[in-house]
Design an enzyme around this catalytic site. Structure first.
Site, PDB file in Angstrom:
ATOM      1  N   HIS A  92     -10.582  14.969  79.874  1.00  0.00           N
ATOM      2  CA  HIS A  92     -10.579  13.529  79.588  1.00  0.00           C
ATOM      3  C   HIS A  92      -9.431  13.128  78.672  1.00  0.00           C
ATOM      4  O   HIS A  92      -9.118  11.947  78.562  1.00  0.00           O
ATOM      5  CB  HIS A  92     -11.950  13.045  79.082  1.00  0.00           C
ATOM      6  CG  HIS A  92     -12.216  13.237  77.625  1.00  0.00           C
ATOM      7  ND1 HIS A  92     -12.955  14.283  77.119  1.00  0.00           N
ATOM      8  CD2 HIS A  92     -11.863  12.494  76.559  1.00  0.00           C
ATOM      9  CE1 HIS A  92     -13.030  14.177  75.806  1.00  0.00           C
ATOM     10  NE2 HIS A  92     -12.380  13.094  75.435  1.00  0.00           N
ATOM     11  N   SER A 226     -11.220  15.644  70.344  1.00  0.00           N
ATOM     12  CA  SER A 226     -11.430  16.064  71.734  1.00  0.00           C
ATOM     13  C   SER A 226     -10.326  16.999  72.193  1.00  0.00           C
ATOM     14  O   SER A 226      -9.151  16.793  71.867  1.00  0.00           O
ATOM     15  CB  SER A 226     -11.446  14.849  72.661  1.00  0.00           C
ATOM     16  OG  SER A 226     -12.694  14.246  72.664  1.00  0.00           O
TER      17      SER A 226
END
Ligand code: 4AZ
Length: 273
Positions: A92, A226
């Site tokens: 992502h 992330s």
């Protein structure tokens, strides 16, 4: 958790994101959240590599950040060198990016003092599903290897009972902004049963692993972390920071791509690069 749900929290935190200077990618995700029709359900945003401490130089020698090629001071995700010319990160983090959009920063704990490296190729996991976050990993091949750089060994099995794990990154802290200095925090392993209890069907036991202090919260990865590392006490990469409901909330552990389970897929993609 759907991608829209995942980014709902992002909408709540748009102000913090701007303050953090996490850059174009994070803002693009915020826009996606703004278009969501579902009500916001994220709870209070309580930022930190939450509960963390500054890393020592050399503690995570293979850690990198993904940054915006058009403004390399905007680092928006983490990652780790698995070869001297290959970064493992979250899918992502790379979605919609061309290699020319992304640079890799490496070489120290102070992000402003790291070197900038060009990217040649991005390979997203075959099974990546942006709606469910299943198989949330990608490989980023550098234009040139980083001579002498350390690489992190990958867990080659899902050992399950990992004990205390450690997560690191330059992402959002409890003050609501990203950190110039690399932070790390210990997070207890959370079993698949506990994580399914926390997230129901949004937890995909075939590609995810969870960590956090279920009872108290207070320690977690957060936005901007992330793609970065979840490592075991013996220095093996167990997970890649992926998603969670808010950050450091009790009962809502951080969710990570499960490197031990995905080891075969990752090494096959590495061999094909
Ligand atoms: C994010 O948005 C994010 N608490 C990263 C990690 C976690 C939640 C969100 C886990 O990048």
């Amino acid at each position: 958790m759907s991608r829209v749900q995942h980014y709902r929290k992002t909408l709540v935190t748009i102000g913090a994101v701007i303050a953090a200077g996490l850059g174009a990618a994070a803002l693009a995700l915020s826009t996606a959240g703004a278009n969501a029709e579902e009500p916001s359900g994220g709870g209070d945003f309580d930022a930190q590599i939450i509960g963390g401490d500054p890393a020592a130089e050399g503690q995570f020698p293979w850690i990198v950040a993904l940054a915006d090629a058009s403004d390399p001071s905007f680092n928006y995700c983490g990652g780790q060198l698995v070869e001297q010319d290959v970064v493992l990160t979250a899918a992502h983090c790379t979605e919609g990016s061309d290699p020319a959009d992304v640079v890799i920063r490496h070489g120290g704990t102070d992000i402003t003092r790291t070197e900038v490296y060009e990217v040649a190729e991005i390979v997203v996991a075959d099974g990546y599903d942006g709606a469910t976050m299943a198989n949330d990993w990608a490989l980023v091949k550098l234009a040139e290897p980083i001579a002498g750089a350390a690489t992190v060994p990958l867990a080659d099995a899902d050992t399950k009972d990992w004990g205390t794990l450690t997560v690191a990154g330059w992402g959002t802290t409890e003050t609501g902004s990203g950190s110039q200095d690399l932070l790390h925090v210990d997070v207890p392993y959370v079993t698949d049963d506990e994580c399914a209890g926390a997230y129901g069907g949004e937890f995909d036991a075939a590609s995810m692993i969870c960590a956090g202090d279920l009872e108290h919260g207070g320690v977690d990865s957060c936005q901007g972390d992330s793609g970065g590392p979840l490592v075991s006490a013996d220095g093996v990469l167990v997970g890649v920071v992926s998603w969670g409901h808010g950050c450091a909330e009790a009962g809502k552990p951080g969710v990570y791509a499960n490197v031990g389970l995905l080891h075969g897929d990752i090494t096959a993609a590495l061999a094909a690069l």
